[in-house]
Scaffold this active site. Structure first.
Site, mmCIF file in Angstrom:
data_model
loop_
_atom_site.group_PDB
_atom_site.id
_atom_site.type_symbol
_atom_site.label_atom_id
_atom_site.label_comp_id
_atom_site.label_asym_id
_atom_site.label_seq_id
_atom_site.Cartn_x
_atom_site.Cartn_y
_atom_site.Cartn_z
ATOM 1 N N TYR A 116 -2.219 -0.852 10.527
ATOM 2 C CA TYR A 116 -2.138 -0.942 9.057
ATOM 3 C C TYR A 116 -0.824 -0.310 8.588
ATOM 4 O O TYR A 116 -0.079 -0.909 7.799
ATOM 5 C CB TYR A 116 -3.342 -0.241 8.430
ATOM 6 C CG TYR A 116 -3.498 -0.486 6.943
ATOM 7 C CD1 TYR A 116 -4.007 -1.688 6.469
ATOM 8 C CD2 TYR A 116 -3.156 0.491 6.010
ATOM 9 C CE1 TYR A 116 -4.167 -1.925 5.102
ATOM 10 C CE2 TYR A 116 -3.314 0.275 4.651
ATOM 11 C CZ TYR A 116 -3.818 -0.936 4.194
ATOM 12 O OH TYR A 116 -3.974 -1.157 2.839
ATOM 13 N N SER B 49 0.872 -1.182 0.000
ATOM 14 C CA SER B 49 0.000 0.000 0.000
ATOM 15 C C SER B 49 0.901 1.221 0.000
ATOM 16 O O SER B 49 2.064 1.139 0.418
ATOM 17 C CB SER B 49 -0.852 0.001 1.272
ATOM 18 O OG SER B 49 -1.508 1.248 1.429
HETATM 19 N N1 LIG Z 1 -8.699 -0.575 -1.207
HETATM 20 C C1 LIG Z 1 -7.691 0.251 -1.014
HETATM 21 O O1 LIG Z 1 -7.875 1.493 -0.969
HETATM 22 C C2 LIG Z 1 -6.283 -0.290 -0.888
HETATM 23 C C3 LIG Z 1 -5.212 0.618 -1.015
HETATM 24 C C4 LIG Z 1 -3.911 0.131 -0.889
HETATM 25 C C5 LIG Z 1 -3.685 -1.207 -0.652
HETATM 26 N N2 LIG Z 1 -4.741 -2.063 -0.522
HETATM 27 C C6 LIG Z 1 -4.443 -3.480 -0.247
HETATM 28 O O2 LIG Z 1 -4.976 -4.275 -1.281
HETATM 29 C C7 LIG Z 1 -5.191 -5.606 -0.803
HETATM 30 C C8 LIG Z 1 -6.577 -6.061 -1.226
HETATM 31 O O3 LIG Z 1 -7.529 -5.208 -0.584
HETATM 32 P P1 LIG Z 1 -8.943 -4.808 -1.214
HETATM 33 O O4 LIG Z 1 -9.015 -3.337 -1.222
HETATM 34 O O5 LIG Z 1 -9.171 -5.576 -2.460
HETATM 35 O O6 LIG Z 1 -9.848 -5.306 0.007
HETATM 36 P P2 LIG Z 1 -11.181 -6.178 0.079
HETATM 37 O O7 LIG Z 1 -11.580 -6.124 1.505
HETATM 38 O O8 LIG Z 1 -12.117 -5.773 -0.992
HETATM 39 O O9 LIG Z 1 -10.664 -7.660 -0.283
HETATM 40 C C9 LIG Z 1 -9.737 -8.328 0.537
HETATM 41 C C10 LIG Z 1 -10.026 -9.818 0.464
HETATM 42 O O10 LIG Z 1 -9.016 -10.471 1.254
HETATM 43 C C11 LIG Z 1 -9.632 -11.498 1.989
HETATM 44 N N3 LIG Z 1 -8.834 -11.818 3.184
HETATM 45 C C12 LIG Z 1 -8.563 -11.008 4.232
HETATM 46 N N4 LIG Z 1 -7.827 -11.659 5.133
HETATM 47 C C13 LIG Z 1 -7.620 -12.906 4.650
HETATM 48 C C14 LIG Z 1 -6.933 -14.047 5.119
HETATM 49 N N5 LIG Z 1 -6.299 -14.043 6.309
HETATM 50 N N6 LIG Z 1 -6.909 -15.165 4.358
HETATM 51 C C15 LIG Z 1 -7.559 -15.187 3.152
HETATM 52 N N7 LIG Z 1 -8.228 -14.135 2.656
HETATM 53 C C16 LIG Z 1 -8.252 -13.019 3.396
HETATM 54 C C17 LIG Z 1 -11.012 -10.950 2.343
HETATM 55 O O11 LIG Z 1 -11.933 -11.995 2.667
HETATM 56 C C18 LIG Z 1 -11.376 -10.215 1.067
HETATM 57 O O12 LIG Z 1 -12.095 -11.026 0.163
HETATM 58 C C19 LIG Z 1 -4.992 -5.544 0.710
HETATM 59 O O13 LIG Z 1 -3.722 -6.043 1.038
HETATM 60 C C20 LIG Z 1 -5.076 -4.055 1.006
HETATM 61 O O14 LIG Z 1 -4.376 -3.701 2.172
HETATM 62 C C21 LIG Z 1 -6.034 -1.646 -0.642
#
Ligand SMILES: NC(=O)c1ccc[n+]([C@@H]2O[C@H](COP(=O)([O-])OP(=O)(O)OC[C@H]3O[C@@H](n4cnc5c(N)ncnc54)[C@H](O)[C@@H]3O)[C@@H](O)[C@H]2O)c1
Length: 261
Positions: free
Chosen positions: A145, A132
């Site tokens: 985080y 991130s």
């Molecule tokens: N959305 C944002 O603004 C953003 C920005 C920067 C980074 N990220 C990163 O992107 C990645 C994906 O996030 P997203 O935005 O798609 O979130 P999201 O919540 O839409 O999806 C995350 C998925 O990960 C799964 N998950 C969580 N913990 C888990 C575990 N221990 N084992 C298996 N599955 C697990 C959840 O069930 C979910 O389906 C994350 O690492 C997040 O930190 C997101």
């Protein structure tokens, strides 16, 4: 030509978009997520094998990789994408810290322990970590985080520095706001995260896909993150003062009850 991958956190959001992008290119995929029902739908749509479970535990990752190697024969790219936020600062409990560290960084360590020996034997492999911008800068309002994402970037750097001459490519995707459930559930932080521009999960997946053609460490769907990161390194106090001004703005949007927290 690599064409096999494992994607964690693939039931929705960025993981789902990455898996869809790879499926469009004809890759053979194993997808994993805690949410078994949503994962099954994605797997069916993409013709992937679903491995429901917790990818942050040693047992979960071991089961995932054993199944993936049995299904695919090899794993060219492992997308360590699953991640969580806590929306907590000093009020985060030890359990919140443990969950964030397990999911956002130790999951990657546990996967690398199993993957790197196999990749060294096979002559190469690629780990793509969804970190991130919080891993390069900070995330106001979420201490676990910020810390766990910095650790995710640090671990990815360490792996790259240690193994790049032996055919192992490590990349860190570092977006700011992405239109996913995580962003929708980020409450008062939503505005902060979308200050510059919230990108779609498909845009992140496209950046990840393009990055597979090379070995550049940072994958930055928001290019401005490179400038913020350079400013933080060159002028740490000015950068911190700027972040604190943003925090003061956030404070003004909180209720008196929240301010006492
Ligand atoms: N959305 C944002 O603004 C953003 C920005 C920067 C980074 N990220 C990163 O992107 C990645 C994906 O996030 P997203 O935005 O798609 O979130 P999201 O919540 O839409 O999806 C995350 C998925 O990960 C799964 N998950 C969580 N913990 C888990 C575990 N221990 N084992 C298996 N599955 C697990 C959840 O069930 C979910 O389906 C994350 O690492 C997040 O930190 C997101």
């Amino acid at each position: 030509m690599p064409d096999t991958a494992v994607v964690t956190g693939a039931a929705r959001g960025i993981g789902r978009a990455i898996a869809s992008r790879l499926a469009r290119e004809g890759w053979r995929l194993v997808v994993a997520d805690l949410d078994a029902a949503a994962l099954a739908e994605v797997a069916e749509e993409l013709g992937a094998l679903a491995v429901p479970g917790d990818t942050s535990t040693d047992a979960g990752v071991r089961h995932l990789l054993e199944t993936a190697y049995a299904q695919l024969g090899r794993v060219d790219v492992f997308f360590a994408n699953a991640g969580i936020g806590t929306l907590a600062g000093l009020d985060a409990s030890d359990a919140d810290w443990a969950r964030a560290l397990d999911t956002n960084v130790l999951a990657h360590v546990r996967a690398a322990r199993l993957l790197v020996p196999r990749w060294l034997e096979a002559g190469g492999g690629r780990l793509v970590v969804t970190a991130s911008a919080a891993g390069l800068l900070t995330m106001l309002g979420d201490a676990p985080y910020s810390v766990s994402k910095h650790a995710a970037v640090a671990f990815a750097e360490w792996l790259s520095a240690t193994y790049r001459h032996r055919g192992i490519v490590v990349q860190a995707i570092c977006p700011q706001g992405v239109q996913t459930r995580m962003l929708e559930e980020s409450g008062p932080l939503q505005e902060l995260l979308t200050r510059d521009r919230a990108v779609s999960p498909d845009e992140v997946a496209e950046a990840a896909w393009q990055a597979l053609a090379g070995d550049e460490f940072y994958v930055l769907p928001h290019p401005e993150v490179r400038d913020y990161s350079a400013q933080r390194a060159a002028h740490p106090d000015a950068w911190l003062a700027g972040m604190n001004r943003l925090q003061q703005k956030l404070d003004q949007t909180r209720t008196p009850n929240e301010e006492n927290a």
